[in-house]
Design an enzyme around this catalytic site. Sequence first.
Site, PDB file in Angstrom:
ATOM      1  N   CYS A  54       0.620   8.423   0.035  1.00  0.00           N
ATOM      2  CA  CYS A  54       1.063   7.030  -0.113  1.00  0.00           C
ATOM      3  C   CYS A  54       1.452   6.426   1.244  1.00  0.00           C
ATOM      4  O   CYS A  54       1.214   5.249   1.493  1.00  0.00           O
ATOM      5  CB  CYS A  54       2.249   6.946  -1.080  1.00  0.00           C
ATOM      6  SG  CYS A  54       1.835   7.200  -2.817  1.00  0.00           S
TER       7      CYS A  54
ATOM      8  N   CYS B 217      -3.966   8.352  -9.852  1.00  0.00           N
ATOM      9  CA  CYS B 217      -2.506   8.496  -9.974  1.00  0.00           C
ATOM     10  C   CYS B 217      -1.923   7.567 -11.034  1.00  0.00           C
ATOM     11  O   CYS B 217      -0.715   7.328 -11.054  1.00  0.00           O
ATOM     12  CB  CYS B 217      -1.844   8.218  -8.632  1.00  0.00           C
ATOM     13  SG  CYS B 217      -2.375   9.348  -7.332  1.00  0.00           S
TER      14      CYS B 217
ATOM     15  N   CYS C 137       6.271   4.865  -4.240  1.00  0.00           N
ATOM     16  CA  CYS C 137       5.346   5.332  -3.214  1.00  0.00           C
ATOM     17  C   CYS C 137       5.917   5.214  -1.806  1.00  0.00           C
ATOM     18  O   CYS C 137       5.288   5.647  -0.854  1.00  0.00           O
ATOM     19  CB  CYS C 137       4.043   4.559  -3.303  1.00  0.00           C
ATOM     20  SG  CYS C 137       4.265   2.791  -3.207  1.00  0.00           S
TER      21      CYS C 137
HETATM   22  S1  SF4 Z   1      -1.085   6.393  -5.442  1.00  0.00           S
HETATM   23 FE1  SF4 Z   1      -2.108   8.414  -5.279  1.00  0.00          FE
HETATM   24  S2  SF4 Z   1      -4.102   8.103  -4.261  1.00  0.00           S
HETATM   25 FE2  SF4 Z   1      -2.847   6.225  -4.020  1.00  0.00          FE
HETATM   26  S3  SF4 Z   1      -1.921   6.449  -2.042  1.00  0.00           S
HETATM   27 FE3  SF4 Z   1      -0.423   7.265  -3.516  1.00  0.00          FE
HETATM   28  S4  SF4 Z   1      -0.881   9.433  -3.761  1.00  0.00           S
HETATM   29 FE4  SF4 Z   1      -2.607   8.512  -2.674  1.00  0.00          FE
END
Ligand code: SF4
Length: 208
Positions: free
Chosen positions: A76, A159, A184
């Site tokens: 993220c 995700c 995130c």
């Molecule tokens: S939501 Fe999942 S795929 Fe998207 S940036 Fe975060 S960890 Fe990576």
Amino acid sequence: MILVDMAARLNAPVRIITLDTGRLPDETLEMIDTVEAQYALPVERMRPDAGEVARMTETHGVDLFREEVVLRKLCCQIRKVRPLDGVLRDLGAYAVGLRRGQAESREGVQQKAFAGGKWKLSPLAFWTAAEVEAYTKEHGVPVHPLYAKGYTSIGCAPCTRAVTSEEGERAGRWWWEVAGDKECGLHFTPEGKMVRELDVLLGELVNA
Ligand code: SF4
């Protein structure tokens, strides 16, 4: 989407920015096109640094987010937080669609907060899900097609999943994680040990 609609109605000279992480569902990419067409406004797509993504996936795998929370936060950071930080660097204020009712981690969201030399505005902080739905219907705001499939919060494709009526709005985000916040790092920084672990992993990738 409501903020975009409000800005368009005010004819306000704002920039509309979205994070194109490289892992978005096709429906989101189509939605961006829909928004541009409906409001006749450009949507700026912020993308992660290709070199950082390559180093991350070569080191930890493409689906590193499944391995452990700190690697999910790393993904993220590389795909969302760093691109956003880059675009915010030159701005004095920005607005986001955070609402207190979305999750426990968002209960303290302020309508305006000054940090890092800029204002962060959350005009919908006190809106309920019902008020969002009512505004959307009344003003013909475009609706992401995944909402009709049971999604209540939409992020990257691998995700995010649909939720049941008994689950919270953000239960479909990183649903395999049993501990920690479902954030995130865009809005809330992981605390303590997580920050230190993340800093080490990030340092290895971005300074390589
Ligand atoms: S939501 Fe999942 S795929 Fe998207 S940036 Fe975060 S960890 Fe990576």
